[in-house]
Design a protein around this motif. Structure first.
Motif, PDB file in Angstrom:
ATOM      1  N   ILE A  10       0.862  -1.194   0.000  1.00 23.72           N
ATOM      2  CA  ILE A  10       0.000   0.000   0.000  1.00 23.72           C
ATOM      3  C   ILE A  10       0.885   1.225   0.000  1.00 23.72           C
ATOM      4  O   ILE A  10       1.754   1.380   0.853  1.00 23.72           O
ATOM      5  N   ILE A  58      -5.073   0.336   6.334  1.00 22.15           N
ATOM      6  CA  ILE A  58      -5.180  -0.938   5.600  1.00 22.15           C
ATOM      7  C   ILE A  58      -3.816  -1.643   5.641  1.00 22.15           C
ATOM      8  O   ILE A  58      -2.783  -0.989   5.581  1.00 22.15           O
ATOM      9  N   ARG A  59      -3.824  -2.973   5.734  1.00 24.91           N
ATOM     10  CA  ARG A  59      -2.561  -3.721   5.866  1.00 24.91           C
ATOM     11  C   ARG A  59      -2.350  -4.719   4.739  1.00 24.91           C
ATOM     12  O   ARG A  59      -3.315  -5.273   4.207  1.00 24.91           O
TER      13      ARG A  59
ATOM     14  N   MET B   1      -2.309  -1.749  21.365  1.00 21.47           N
ATOM     15  CA  MET B   1      -1.789  -3.075  21.034  1.00 21.47           C
ATOM     16  C   MET B   1      -0.375  -2.968  20.473  1.00 21.47           C
ATOM     17  O   MET B   1      -0.053  -3.519  19.427  1.00 21.47           O
ATOM     18  N   VAL B  25       1.962  -4.387   8.353  1.00 22.68           N
ATOM     19  CA  VAL B  25       1.907  -3.073   8.982  1.00 22.68           C
ATOM     20  C   VAL B  25       0.909  -2.231   8.203  1.00 22.68           C
ATOM     21  O   VAL B  25       0.867  -2.298   6.981  1.00 22.68           O
ATOM     22  N   ALA B  26       0.123  -1.431   8.901  1.00 26.08           N
ATOM     23  CA  ALA B  26      -0.915  -0.647   8.223  1.00 26.08           C
ATOM     24  C   ALA B  26      -0.330   0.599   7.590  1.00 26.08           C
ATOM     25  O   ALA B  26       0.609   1.198   8.126  1.00 26.08           O
ATOM     26  N   PHE B  27      -0.916   1.003   6.494  1.00 29.49           N
ATOM     27  CA  PHE B  27      -0.546   2.267   5.873  1.00 29.49           C
ATOM     28  C   PHE B  27      -0.948   3.385   6.832  1.00 29.49           C
ATOM     29  O   PHE B  27      -2.066   3.413   7.330  1.00 29.49           O
ATOM     30  N   GLU B  29       0.295   3.831   9.798  1.00 31.20           N
ATOM     31  CA  GLU B  29       0.438   3.416  11.191  1.00 31.20           C
ATOM     32  C   GLU B  29       1.537   4.211  11.901  1.00 31.20           C
ATOM     33  O   GLU B  29       2.544   4.576  11.312  1.00 31.20           O
ATOM     34  N   LEU B  46       4.765   5.309   5.590  1.00 30.37           N
ATOM     35  CA  LEU B  46       4.459   5.974   4.321  1.00 30.37           C
ATOM     36  C   LEU B  46       4.211   4.990   3.203  1.00 30.37           C
ATOM     37  O   LEU B  46       3.644   5.316   2.174  1.00 30.37           O
ATOM     38  N   ASP B  47       4.712   3.780   3.364  1.00 25.17           N
ATOM     39  CA  ASP B  47       4.619   2.779   2.308  1.00 25.17           C
ATOM     40  C   ASP B  47       4.755   1.445   3.009  1.00 25.17           C
ATOM     41  O   ASP B  47       5.610   1.302   3.887  1.00 25.17           O
ATOM     42  N   THR B  48       3.930   0.482   2.672  1.00 27.01           N
ATOM     43  CA  THR B  48       4.015  -0.796   3.365  1.00 27.01           C
ATOM     44  C   THR B  48       3.768  -1.941   2.407  1.00 27.01           C
ATOM     45  O   THR B  48       2.907  -1.858   1.539  1.00 27.01           O
ATOM     46  N   GLY B  74       0.091  -0.093  15.963  1.00 27.84           N
ATOM     47  CA  GLY B  74      -1.210  -0.705  15.690  1.00 27.84           C
ATOM     48  C   GLY B  74      -2.301   0.256  15.277  1.00 27.84           C
ATOM     49  O   GLY B  74      -3.431  -0.145  15.028  1.00 27.84           O
ATOM     50  N   ASP B  75      -2.006   1.530  15.209  1.00 28.36           N
ATOM     51  CA  ASP B  75      -3.073   2.466  14.858  1.00 28.36           C
ATOM     52  C   ASP B  75      -2.496   3.660  14.101  1.00 28.36           C
ATOM     53  O   ASP B  75      -1.299   3.916  14.171  1.00 28.36           O
ATOM     54  N   VAL B  76      -3.363   4.396  13.429  1.00 28.22           N
ATOM     55  CA  VAL B  76      -2.917   5.613  12.759  1.00 28.22           C
ATOM     56  C   VAL B  76      -2.832   6.742  13.789  1.00 28.22           C
ATOM     57  O   VAL B  76      -3.261   6.584  14.932  1.00 28.22           O
ATOM     58  N   ILE B 112      -5.820  12.893  10.238  1.00 25.99           N
ATOM     59  CA  ILE B 112      -5.913  13.162   8.797  1.00 25.99           C
ATOM     60  C   ILE B 112      -7.233  13.860   8.483  1.00 25.99           C
ATOM     61  O   ILE B 112      -7.312  14.726   7.631  1.00 25.99           O
TER      62      ILE B 112
END
Ligand SMILES: Nc1ncnc2c1ncn2[C@@H]1O[C@H](COP(=O)(O)OP(=O)(O)OP(=O)(O)O)[C@@H](O)[C@H]1O
Ligand SMILES: [Mg+2]
Lengths: 579, 459
Positions: A10, A58-59, B1, B25-27, B29, B46-48, B74-76, B112
């Motif tokens: 992503i 999103i992951r 978490m 990993v979340a975008f 995060e 920034l990129d995952t 675990g979170d934004v 955001i």
């Protein structure tokens, strides 16, 4: 491989999926929330997807589901008066579901699928139907009859058809081969809808803006570009066109611009009356609002969504006008996506295919013979927002190569509050030749000649101005001083038009002609009075000329102007005796 | 978490850290990075992908090495919001800077911010009186508007912003604004100036400050305005306040954006700024406005300094394409000793039309404003001509207009830093000044207003 894959990567609005069977432009659902996306590149196993919603949180590893449909719009009764986002979700529905902030993962039908419309069949059992043929009518709004057409690619003999009240998904017509036709059809946004042939345009899109209709006319089915720096009047001009132009339908795309501007249109249009039909403007309008802070991928799609809707109404035989404000934001969306794809950039970081995309978009304008054999048109007017107002940049240049009308907005004029701030010296229209016959037949035999005289005077003025800058106007001979006065009258009385004034904002084309003639008669009578010894100052300052000029702000001007000109002529002649 | 700590950093470049082989990993995060000395830095993804994760580090990457431990939270990025924010001073990442306790969250808001549905907006139309004549008469501010100050280094934009913050009110109401102040890379001196002024006037109690100074981490500036706007949205749309957001200096923000773009080796747009800067700025500026069904509002006053006094520079240019007008500060007027040195000619309030007139300001406002502008513009132009042909070549009308341009600057523009003129005072002043010009040359004034307001016709 199946139609389900997983996310591999992503990066902002661009997501890469693996393990999924995909074709270009397939619509996919991304992640646990099912965000809508579109496949835009394939690399072996991997499908690159642009996602129409925010991707934070999103992951990798989340699922991706291929719907195996291409990005399409829904077309049918219910489109008019709607306001959509870039991927045709009605903003009103989004508000109901999510509240005032647009969150994500919500689907919405483009229009009410349950609402019953009265369908009136115009073909009968046993008739042989071709693609695109009109099979029935629905009175969608007070002014617009929505024509239900056989979708392109389908044809056959009518087995049964019935008039009555139906919703858009119910079958209204069955063909011999078992094909069932409903009032709603879908069309992929990136493919132009078919027609029989393109014609050369020969009718102007009358806009009610004097500088446009008179000096730089746009044809129905033509394309125009409006470049200009910020604050120069692109949006006001586009909104005036949406309000007053004599198109039968208007598709207005707010592409990457301000939220409040869309709100303004929404507040205003339901209360405005279309000067051409006398009915509320909203009845003929479809709006698309994908503002600057909404997802860029949906911004990229918004112009395609808009033009496909425009083509659909064209296919019913209507004259449709489409405004895109601003095509630069669309181009920037392409640039942003392209850079995430790590594509080799062209000029200023834009993708190498920028100019072909611009050309393809404007090529969807045109006057056509529809599949049903009618005459329909799509006129496209695109705003361009060049950085620093300098039109040597790629989006302006790509646009100018393809459009035939250039309305160049000028920061200097805007700063002088000369509105519309369209520069009369560098703007152009390549349509006059093909439209002159229309003007002669419908307005006045000498219309083109009057136009030539008016623009000639403006040319001369610009040459004289250079001298004035050096020596002051008093140093010029009086006949040239008169020319300057006449040119000033053209600018202040004719070219300037207040887009917010309840009377002046719209000027009937016949009145435009009369006003131009009035200026030329001022020139004539001033010349002859001065030849008999009148003073320039007296001639210029006659009260009746001031009255004539002020009169344009009053209702009923079109009936009074002839008398006012007569009065002015007499008063100017009178300045000779006073000498 | 908060999970496992990874020691898989492969590359460090500028403000970016690259690492591989992590759990998904979340975008977007939030990340913490622990250095060998135990200190902690913060960052954001920034990129995952399955193989590689790119993290932007707010505090700069100094001292980060391959041994540093990276934990994904675990979170934004979220800001704890509550009405306790009011009266507090926080740093550029949202931590207390005033020695006070941590904010007890009523909720944690994603910084955001979601886009306001254009269908759910309400057109702004309430006149804000700033007490500054040039603004109130010529570039009228509307509640819910985003109106930046285009300035340049060495000019008194901060004084003007503060004067507006102090004096801004709705006509005939004493409803107060909550000021959300957001500093991005300004000097400690400038910051102290703001703070002590807010303190002196008691406004600090009704303000929230987010402060990232010149010697604070540059990349942190990317999130500072987002924190400020998140706080503003909470106060406006959850707590019904009218919020005035002042942020300064947008130029430092844009430079931080450029720095990240360069580290990612992105193809740059104009002058090295990222191609997506328009969108990025819009995600800030568009967080102004009024929405259906909510009592509060957000009015924005971004301040930016134009590099090289150049209005076509990408920062003012892209801003002007998004905001609803601009107030332009002029070096020339400043050098003439005029405060506030506002050049009304390139300034514009696009929403002005919706908030002036009989019901809100005064019936003659539009007419007066048009005439003041036109006469000043012509007068200024004549200055150029006079320089070439001399004053004697001017006719009577032009002489009057030329003189008027001086009067305009001296009497209309000029006011003191604590002079709070009501709109009536401003408009009356305009009439007085315009009476130096023959009424026959005042063609933009309606006859009926001349009869009612012109000094010659009063008593
Ligand atoms: N025809 C007009 N009549 C009166 N005023 C106008 C006209 N055109 C423009 N203006 C004035 O200029 C201002 C800016 O116009 P507009 O919003 O259309 O600019 P723009 O070119 O769309 O700018 P941007 O690129 O920033 O969106 C308007 O708010 C209005 O005050
Ligand atoms: Mg605009």
């Amino acid at each position: 491989m199946s139609n389900e894959g997983v996310i591999y990567r992503i990066s902002g609005p661009v997501v890469t999926a693996t393990g999924m069977n995909a074709a270009m432009y397939d619509v996919v659902r991304v992640g646990h929330e099912g965000l809508m996306g579109e496949v835009i590149e394939l690399h072996g196993e991997k499908a690159v997807i642009q996602v129409y919603e925010d991707t934070s949180g999103i992951r990798p590893g989340e699922p991706v589901l291929n719907t195996e449909e291409t990005l399409s719009v829904s077309l049918g009764p219910g489109l008019l008066t709607q306001i959509y986002d870039g991927i045709q979700r009605p903003l009103a529905t989004l508000e109901e579901v999510m509240g005032v902030f647009i969150t994500r993962g919500v689907d919405a039908d483009a229009f009410d699928l349950e609402k019953k419309w009265t369908f009136e069949a115009v073909v009968g059992k046993g008739d042989e139907l071709a693609s695109g043929q009109v099979i029935g009518h629905v009175q969608e709004t007070e002014t617009i009859v929505h024509k239900i057409m056989v979708p392109p690619g389908k044809s056959g003999k009518v087995k049964s058809i019935k008039s009555g009240d139906f919703n858009v998904t119910q079958t209204v017509c069955t063909l011999d081969d078992g094909t069932e036709l409903q009032m709603m059809q879908k069309w992929p946004v990136r493919s132009p809808r078919p027609y029989r042939q393109k014609y050369a345009p020969d009718t102007p899109l009358v806009t009610g803006m004097r500088i446009l209709d008179f000096l730089f006319p746009l044809a129905k089915g033509g394309a125009a570009g409006i470049p200009g720096p910020f604050g120069s009047g692109k949006t006001v001009t586009q909104q005036s066109l949406a309000k007053y132009s004599d198109a039968q339908l208007v598709v207005y795309i707010g592409c990457g611009e301000r939220g409040n501007e869309m709100t303004e249109v929404l507040d205003e249009f339901p209360h405005l009356i279309d000067p051409n039909t006398g009915k509320p403007l909203m009845n003929r309008t479809v709006m698309i609002a994908n503002t600057s802070n909404m997802p860029v991928a949906a911004r990229e799609a918004s112009v395609y969504t808009g033009i496909t809707i425009a083509e659909y109404f064209r296919d019913m035989g209507y004259d449709v006008a489409l405004m895109a404000d601003s095509t630069s934001r669309w181009a920037e969306a392409m640039r942003e996506i392209s850079s995430r794809l790590e594509e080799m950039p062209g000029e200023e970081g834009y993708p190498a295919y920028l100019s072909s995309r611009i050309a393809e978009f404007y090529e969807r304008a045109g006057r056509v013979e529809t599949l049903n054999g009618d005459d329909g048109s799509v006129t496209v007017i695109g705003a361009v927002s060049p950085p620093g107002g300098d039109i040597s940049e790629p989006v302006s240049q790509g646009t100018l190569r393809i459009v035939k009308v250039f309305w160049g907005l000028d920061a200097g004029l805007a700063r002088q509050r000369h509105f519309p701030a369209i520069n009369w010296l560098n703007s152009y229209s390549l349509y006059p030749q093909s439209l002159d016959q229309w003007f002669r037949d419908n307005i006045a035999q000498d219309f083109p000649e009057i136009r030539t005289q008016v623009s000639g005077l403006l040319q001369i003025e610009s040459e004289l101005q250079e001298i004035v800058q050096l020596v002051g106007s008093d140093a010029l001979p009086v006949d040239q001083q008169l020319t300057l006065e006449v040119a000033r009258m053209i600018r202040e009385f004719f070219l300037q038009q207040n887009g917010f004034h309840e009377v002046d904002a719209y000027c009937d084309i016949n009145l435009q002609y009369k006003m131009a003639k009035a200026i030329l008669s001022f020139q004539e009578s001033a010349k002859s009075a001065m030849a008999s010894g009148a003073q320039l100052n007296d001639v210029v300052n006659v009260q009746s000329r001031t009255d004539l000029m002020r009169g344009r702000f009053e209702k009923g001007y079109v009936d009074d102007i002839d008398d006012m000109v007569k009065k002015m002529t007499a008063e100017i002649a009178g300045t000779v005796e006073g000498n | 978490m908060s999970g496992k700590e990874y020691r898989t950093i492969t590359d460090v470049k500028g403000p970016l850290v690259f690492l591989n082989k992590t759990e998904p990993v979340a975008f977007g995060e939030i990340v913490t990075i622990r250095l060998s000395d135990g200190s902690i830095k913060n960052g954001q993804v920034l990129d995952t992908s399955d193989d590689l994760v790119i993290v932007q580090v707010f505090e700069g990457t100094a001292k980060i090495n391959r041994e540093s431990g990276v934990t994904f939270m675990g979170d934004v990025f979220k800001l704890p919001v509550s009405t306790e924010l009011v009266g507090r001073i926080l740093d550029g990442a949202g931590r207390p800077r005033d020695g006070g306790p941590a904010i007890v969250a009523e909720e944690n808001a994603d910084i955001i911010g979601a886009a306001i549905n254009p269908y759910s907006r309400q057109s702004p139309h309430d006149f804000i009186q700033t007490g500054i004549s040039a603004i109130d008469c010529c570039t009228t501010l509307v509640r819910g508007q985003k109106l930046p100050i285009f300035s340049a280094s060495g000019l008194p934009h901060n004084d003007i912003a503060l004067q507006i913050a102090r004096q801004a009110k709705l006509k005939g109401s004493d409803e107060e604004f909550i000021v959300v102040f957001c500093a991005m890379g300004i000097t400690a001196e400038e910051y102290n100036f703001f703070r002590s002024d807010l303190e002196r006037t008691g406004a600090l109690e009704n303000a929230v400050l987010f402060v990232n100074l010149a010697d604070d981490p540059a990349v942190e500036r990317i999130i500072t305005p987002r924190l400020a706007l998140t706080a503003a949205e909470y106060l406006a749309f959850e707590k019904d306040y009218h919020v005035l957001v002042i942020y300064t200096d947008m130029t430092n923000y844009c430079d931080a954006l450029r720095q990240i773009g360069a580290a990612r080796e992105e193809v740059p747009g104009r002058r090295g700024y990222p191609g997506y800067m328009y969108t990025d700025l819009a995600m800030l500026y568009e967080r102004a406005g009024i929405v259906k069904g909510k009592k509060g509002s957000i009015t924005q006053f971004p301040i930016l300094t134009m590099p090289g006094d150049d209005i076509t520079h990408p920062i003012p240019d892209l801003s002007g394409y998004i905001t609803e007008g601009q107030i332009v500060i002029s070096r020339e007027l400043h050098q003439q000793g005029i405060y506030p040195p506002i050049n009304v000619l390139p300034s514009l309030s696009r929403l002005m039309g919706s908030c002036i007139g009989e019901k809100t300001t005064r019936e003659d406002h539009k007419s007066v404003s048009d005439q003041m502008y036109a006469a000043y513009a012509q007068g200024r132009e004549l200055r150029g001509l006079v320089a070439i042909v001399g004053e004697d070549a001017l006719n009577e009308r032009d002489k009057q207009l030329l003189d008027f341009s001086g009067i305009f600057e001296d009497k209309f523009l000029r006011q003191t830093r604590d002079e709070d003129r009501s709109i009536d005072e401003t408009l009356d002043l305009c009439w007085n000044l315009m009476s130096s010009i023959d009424t026959k040359y005042l063609v933009r004034l309606d006859q009926k207003w001349i009869e009612k307001y012109h000094p010659d016709n009063k008593e």
